[in-house]
Design a protein around this motif. Structure first.
Motif, PDB file in Angstrom:
ATOM      1  N   LEU A  24       0.837  -1.201   0.000  1.00  0.00           N
ATOM      2  CA  LEU A  24       0.000   0.000   0.000  1.00  0.00           C
ATOM      3  C   LEU A  24       0.871   1.250   0.000  1.00  0.00           C
ATOM      4  CD1 LEU A  24      -3.079  -0.410   2.357  1.00  0.00           C
ATOM      5  CD2 LEU A  24      -3.032   0.060  -0.088  1.00  0.00           C
ATOM      6  N   ALA A  25       1.876   1.263   0.882  1.00  0.00           N
ATOM      7  CA  ALA A  25       2.738   2.443   0.985  1.00  0.00           C
ATOM      8  C   ALA A  25       3.402   2.711  -0.359  1.00  0.00           C
ATOM      9  CB  ALA A  25       3.790   2.229   2.063  1.00  0.00           C
ATOM     10  N   ILE A  28       0.698   3.898  -3.101  1.00  0.00           N
ATOM     11  CA  ILE A  28       0.123   5.251  -3.036  1.00  0.00           C
ATOM     12  C   ILE A  28       1.204   6.311  -3.219  1.00  0.00           C
ATOM     13  CG2 ILE A  28      -1.849   4.539  -1.642  1.00  0.00           C
ATOM     14  CD1 ILE A  28      -0.641   5.775   0.772  1.00  0.00           C
ATOM     15  N   LEU A  29       2.419   6.057  -2.711  1.00  0.00           N
ATOM     16  CA  LEU A  29       3.482   7.051  -2.864  1.00  0.00           C
ATOM     17  C   LEU A  29       3.912   7.148  -4.329  1.00  0.00           C
ATOM     18  CD1 LEU A  29       5.665   6.396   0.323  1.00  0.00           C
ATOM     19  CD2 LEU A  29       4.180   8.354  -0.151  1.00  0.00           C
ATOM     20  N   LYS A  32       1.162   8.799  -6.489  1.00  0.00           N
ATOM     21  CA  LYS A  32       1.062  10.253  -6.330  1.00  0.00           C
ATOM     22  C   LYS A  32       2.222  10.941  -7.054  1.00  0.00           C
ATOM     23  CE  LYS A  32      -0.957  13.837  -5.202  1.00  0.00           C
ATOM     24  NZ  LYS A  32      -2.267  14.081  -5.852  1.00  0.00           N
ATOM     25  N   MET A 289      -7.243   9.020  -1.673  1.00  0.00           N
ATOM     26  CA  MET A 289      -6.185   8.712  -0.701  1.00  0.00           C
ATOM     27  C   MET A 289      -5.648   7.295  -0.882  1.00  0.00           C
ATOM     28  SD  MET A 289      -5.429  11.124   1.708  1.00  0.00           S
ATOM     29  CE  MET A 289      -5.125  10.330   3.287  1.00  0.00           C
ATOM     30  N   ILE A 290      -6.516   6.341  -1.139  1.00  0.00           N
ATOM     31  CA  ILE A 290      -6.069   4.946  -1.143  1.00  0.00           C
ATOM     32  C   ILE A 290      -6.569   4.158  -2.362  1.00  0.00           C
ATOM     33  CG2 ILE A 290      -6.140   2.749   0.106  1.00  0.00           C
ATOM     34  CD1 ILE A 290      -6.323   4.245   2.689  1.00  0.00           C
ATOM     35  N   PHE A 291      -7.901   4.113  -2.547  1.00  0.00           N
ATOM     36  CA  PHE A 291      -8.445   3.108  -3.455  1.00  0.00           C
ATOM     37  C   PHE A 291      -8.198   3.380  -4.932  1.00  0.00           C
ATOM     38  CE2 PHE A 291     -11.002   2.638   0.434  1.00  0.00           C
ATOM     39  CZ  PHE A 291     -10.791   1.296   0.674  1.00  0.00           C
TER      40      PHE A 291
END
Lengths: 410, 410
Positions: A24-25, A28-29, A32, A289-291
């Motif tokens: 996940l980390a 998402i990083l 972005k 943010m996440i999905f």
């Protein structure tokens, strides 16, 4: 029972936990970062996120592998995107611009649908209706149908022409276009199921739409009441989201209709309650943010170059050409028939050319159902990049050539 | 390779998709409903959500089963909760109220820790340090340590005594109490690992804290810069969340420290950048819309009554008694030593009695690691309910008996 209930799943999960937090980390990083880079070079952010997936995935660095968890998060992501799209639908706008937009949208869906189907057949030979091959051809067509008008709207707003007659027609046509696109997709996917005959598929689709009209109205009334009693409370977006998940589930489980359709319809049902925007905001936070990043990165993860050969590249180019031309021609001609000036017809046609998320979502759906393989992502991603970069330029040129008198919409 | 890469996982996923959407919908709707009901009867919302889990789960309706997906979502939920808790830490407040609060917190952690350990031994017989049994006893103690001051703060704020000397002492002591509680937990869990000797555990824990101090400061500086350049942009909360996930992962993977500790520390690192509140808001939306409800419902799903017998009930009652009394005595006496009036010592002791999320989170951790079994949830849930209902009443009584002169904190 208690023993293996307690030990096994959690031991397993504890292991998993690391992986999901790590993945996940990274996802998402990276998403972005690449989205920011993409925007710097004037490409849509989603393209950046997909590229992030390509880089992270088995194709290159192999830092993140597609896992059940990633796929499940991605699925929630696309559900949230479609729910949000539904919530942002402006029904009043639709009714107002009415028939012309409807005509433009219908033809604007039909021509690419046919164009894509024919293109596929030109390459892989004619396929009789009902065959697997025909379904595949039809599916390539339906990928081409959905306009993603976001970039066009941004461009027109910047130039101050969004409220013009042309702008309004594009806007409404794009919305109707989405609805029709979804119906087409629903229908095509319905054909996938072997024991479905065409009639049954039409039946199921109609039944679903009727039920969501009736049930939808009831849900709408109830939510309106709840919203009036508890405006701007957490329960409103949470209940909304619950309805979205339930409808997505029910659509696919009981009607063989894509879960994304269910989510989209749920959004339309709620798009007229007072807190629709409030729900949309809360859902969007979860989404961006996440999905949503996980969804677009997952597409990159799944895209494998192993099948991309010169033939695939040729096809991709042909695919992009057909997708763009069929829209311009379809929408343009219809606009002309509706007595627009030629130059305005071009504006409308060009404005409808942009493709985005929805095309990816449809492709992804076809991939999950095994109708097409992941190599087709290449063509779709190329289409999104080219259209999103070229359309703003084309529109600016056309409008500087022939600026239209801004008419206020009442 | 391409073939089974494309077909298998997505075919599998497509099946899964239904289940997760269905489960998610049921979980968030039921959780919200029960949380509202709980608040109506003045119980904390989380209790309602846990009960929702009990009702939905194998214990009763069996509508939702604990699955890997649910467990993974729950894990993200608890990570978000701890990250948020870290973000809301007020370091300045801590420094200000300083030594007295520190003393109250330390003793307020030590006494329940010992109390819980002794309680367990009274029932299951003496256990020599280093044995599995001793670890279990110690763990029961550490569950009792963490004060969850939320309800107390709410009560004091309502009565307008939050800024009083007593209120401030409680507030700061509760924050320090959390930090110490986390350190204790980290240490106790460290002992769990067979090839860990006490020294190694202390070493690892210290190393982690030192590294997060050094690395944390660097991260803090970088984020401060980013925040100054791009205030209130999506990238700030997203990067923050990424850091949280990475630290949670690193803590457990490389230091054998609970991932929740990592998330909490990540929060503290970022709690002083200008957009800390902004990050917290965005994280909270993700938390309350989807992940946190899943976490608390999952606790209910895991709680099985099959092991709850009269003995367990007796234990639960003893557990609650000890947990409440040890806090009052520990904090009260310390306050008295710090020259508070007896009645104010009672206020402080009572104010520190409340337990909440953290106690559940610790219990859940112990369950996942197989230190204790799920039947202990009964005792903890009972503790949360009783403390959250009784404390506000007790505080109101004490303050009406002896209202304290509100002192403005500069």
């Amino acid at each position: 029972m208690v023993a293996d209930f307690c030990d096994h799943p959690f031991a397993y999960k504890k292991m998993e936990t690391y992986v999901i937090l790590r993945d996940l980390a990274i996802v998402i990083l990276a998403a972005k970062f690449m989205a920011i880079v993409a925007k710097k070079v004037k490409a849509p952010g989603v393209v950046g996120e997909i590229i992030a997936g390509l880089v992270l995935g088995p194709a290159l660095l192999n830092l993140v592998k597609p896992s059940d968890f990633i796929n499940q998060m991605a699925e929630i992501g696309v559900i949230l995107i479609m729910f949000s799209a539904g919530l942002e639908t402006n029904l009043k706008e639709l009714k107002k611009s009415g028939l012309i937009a409807l005509a433009v949208a219908c033809v604007g869906v039909a021509v690419p649908l046919i164009g894509g189907t024919v293109l596929y057949m030109c390459i892989h030979g004619f396929a009789a209706p009902g065959t697997e091959e025909f379904l595949r051809a039809l599916f390539i067509g339906s990928i081409m149908t959905a306009t993603s008008v976001g970039i066009t709207v941004e461009t027109l707003r910047e130039m101050g022409y969004l409220n013009g007659r042309v702008g309004q027609t594009i806007l409404s046509a794009a919305i109707i276009d989405d609805v029709i696109g979804i119906i087409v997709l629903t229908f095509v996917l319905g054909l996938k199921d072997p024991q479905n005959n065409t009639l049954l598929v039409i039946g199921k689709t109609v039944l679903f739409l009727v039920l969501s009209l009736v049930g939808g109205y009831i849900i709408y009334r109830i939510m309106k009441l709840l919203d009036a009693r508890y405006p701007h409370t957490r329960r409103i977006p949470i209940i909304g989201l619950g309805i979205c998940f339930l409808m997505a589930y029910a659509a696919e489980r009981y009607f063989g209709i894509a879960d994304i359709t269910g989510a989209y319809v749920a959004g339309i049902i709620l798009c007229n309650i007072r807190d629709a925007k409030y729900i949309d905001r809360k859902v969007s936070v979860n989404s961006y943010m996440i999905f949503a990043p996980v969804f677009f990165v997952a597409i990159g993860l799944k895209t494998d170059f192993s099948k991309v050969d010169s033939g695939m590249i040729m096809f991709s180019l042909a695919f992009v050409m057909v997708a763009l031309l069929t829209k311009v021609i379809g929408c343009g001609i219809t606009a002309r028939i509706c007595r627009f000036k030629w130059i305005d017809c071009l504006k409308i046609g060009a404005g409808m050319m942009t493709r985005g998320e929805v095309a990816l979502i449809i492709t992804n759906k076809g991939l999950n159902l095994g109708i097409i393989d992941s190599s087709y992502f290449t063509a779709v991603i190329l289409l999104i990049i080219i259209s999103s970069i070229s359309v703003p330029i084309i529109l600016k040129l056309l409008y500087t050539k022939a600026p239209d008198p801004v008419m206020e919409v009442q």
